[in-house]
Design a protein around this motif. Structure first.
Motif, mmCIF file in Angstrom:
data_model
loop_
_atom_site.group_PDB
_atom_site.id
_atom_site.type_symbol
_atom_site.label_atom_id
_atom_site.label_comp_id
_atom_site.label_asym_id
_atom_site.label_seq_id
_atom_site.Cartn_x
_atom_site.Cartn_y
_atom_site.Cartn_z
ATOM 1 N N ASP A 151 30.136 -19.694 17.535
ATOM 2 C CA ASP A 151 29.869 -18.326 17.122
ATOM 3 C C ASP A 151 31.013 -17.484 17.667
ATOM 4 N N LYS A 152 32.037 -17.328 16.842
ATOM 5 C CA LYS A 152 33.256 -16.690 17.321
ATOM 6 C C LYS A 152 33.027 -15.233 17.700
ATOM 7 N N SER A 153 32.214 -14.549 16.925
ATOM 8 C CA SER A 153 32.037 -13.114 17.164
ATOM 9 C C SER A 153 31.376 -12.836 18.506
ATOM 10 N N SER A 154 30.488 -13.742 18.921
ATOM 11 C CA SER A 154 29.826 -13.541 20.210
ATOM 12 C C SER A 154 30.529 -14.290 21.333
ATOM 13 N N GLY A 155 31.560 -15.040 20.998
ATOM 14 C CA GLY A 155 32.316 -15.771 22.015
ATOM 15 C C GLY A 155 31.537 -16.904 22.646
ATOM 16 N N ARG A 156 30.830 -17.672 21.802
ATOM 17 C CA ARG A 156 30.013 -18.749 22.358
ATOM 18 C C ARG A 156 30.126 -20.031 21.543
ATOM 19 N N SER A 157 29.989 -21.132 22.266
ATOM 20 C CA SER A 157 29.902 -22.436 21.641
ATOM 21 C C SER A 157 28.882 -23.260 22.405
ATOM 22 N N THR A 158 28.208 -24.146 21.698
ATOM 23 C CA THR A 158 27.283 -25.068 22.353
ATOM 24 C C THR A 158 27.618 -26.487 21.923
#
Lengths: 115, 111
Positions: free
Chosen positions: B67-74
């Motif tokens: 999720d690039k906009s929120s700056g997250r990866s799982t």
């Protein structure tokens, strides 16, 4: 298939001695080459990267240097080691000028202990 | 300056459990995000690479989302096995030829 070789696997050197770590890549041409250092409890720190023969970019000022005498050979050197140079050194390569869809491939690393 | 954070720093689970590793980054202008695995005293092995235009990638029991906009990866690991025990690192590329790494999550899967 492409392979990356890094040696030696472990090295113990006294303070003030010189250093030479070598990395070679097989099975590809004109790779991007990288030297990283991983210190205990810290993430990987990019030290040098090279996009071609004789082209070296330094990321962190230090007493280390890098050279790329051949397309698939990358050497990390120091004239005089410091205690703070101890760490796990990793060579890596990727295809092309940017990562884009090309992942980073690492060697098995060299554990350097400066005494 | 890009900063990458991985939570938790360490995780211990019983064999067979599904688990999620988290990675966050401060600068959303990334080219791609990669997940790596590192066994003790070894180099890193690339697991998955997600381009900035993608939302997820799958390889076997591994699924990585971005999720690039929120700056997250799982990184989702299904049906964990003792052989999955290792340190998992994420890294983002924000400018040509440079990756910023997190400090990793040390995973232990107990038989």
């Amino acid at each position: 298939s492409q392979t990356i070789h890094q040696w030696p696997a472990t090295l113990v050197q006294p303070v003030g001695s010189p250093l030479s770590l070598e990395c070679t890549v097989e099975g590809t041409s004109n790779p991007n080459l990288y030297w990283y250092r991983q210190a205990a409890g810290r993430g990987l720190q990019l030290l040098f990267y090279s996009v071609g023969i004789g082209q070296i970019s330094s990321e962190v000022p230090q007493n280390l240097s890098a050279s790329r005498p051949q397309d698939r050979q990358f050497i990390l050197s120091s004239k005089k080691l410091l205690l703070s140079d101890s760490g796990f050194y990793l060579c890596a390569w990727s295809e092309g000028a940017f990562f884009d869809d090309s992942p980073l491939h690492f060697g098995n690393g060299t554990r350097l202990t400066v005494t | 300056k890009q900063e990458v954070t991985q939570i938790p720093a360490a995780l211990s689970v019983p064999e067979g459990e599904n688990l999620v590793l988290n990675c966050s980054f401060t600068d959303s202008a990334i080219y791609n995000l990669q997940w790596f695995r590192q066994d003790p005293g070894k180099g890193l092995t690339s697991l998955l690479l997600i381009q900035s235009s993608q939302r997820e990638q799958t390889s076997g029991r591994l699924n990585a989302s971005l999720d690039k906009s929120s700056g997250r990866s799982t990184l989702y690991i299904a049906a964990s096995q003792p052989g999955d025990s290792a340190t998992y690192l994420c890294a983002v590329e924000t400018s040509g030829s440079r990756l910023t790494f997190g400090e990793g999550t040390q995973l232990t899967v107990n038989p």
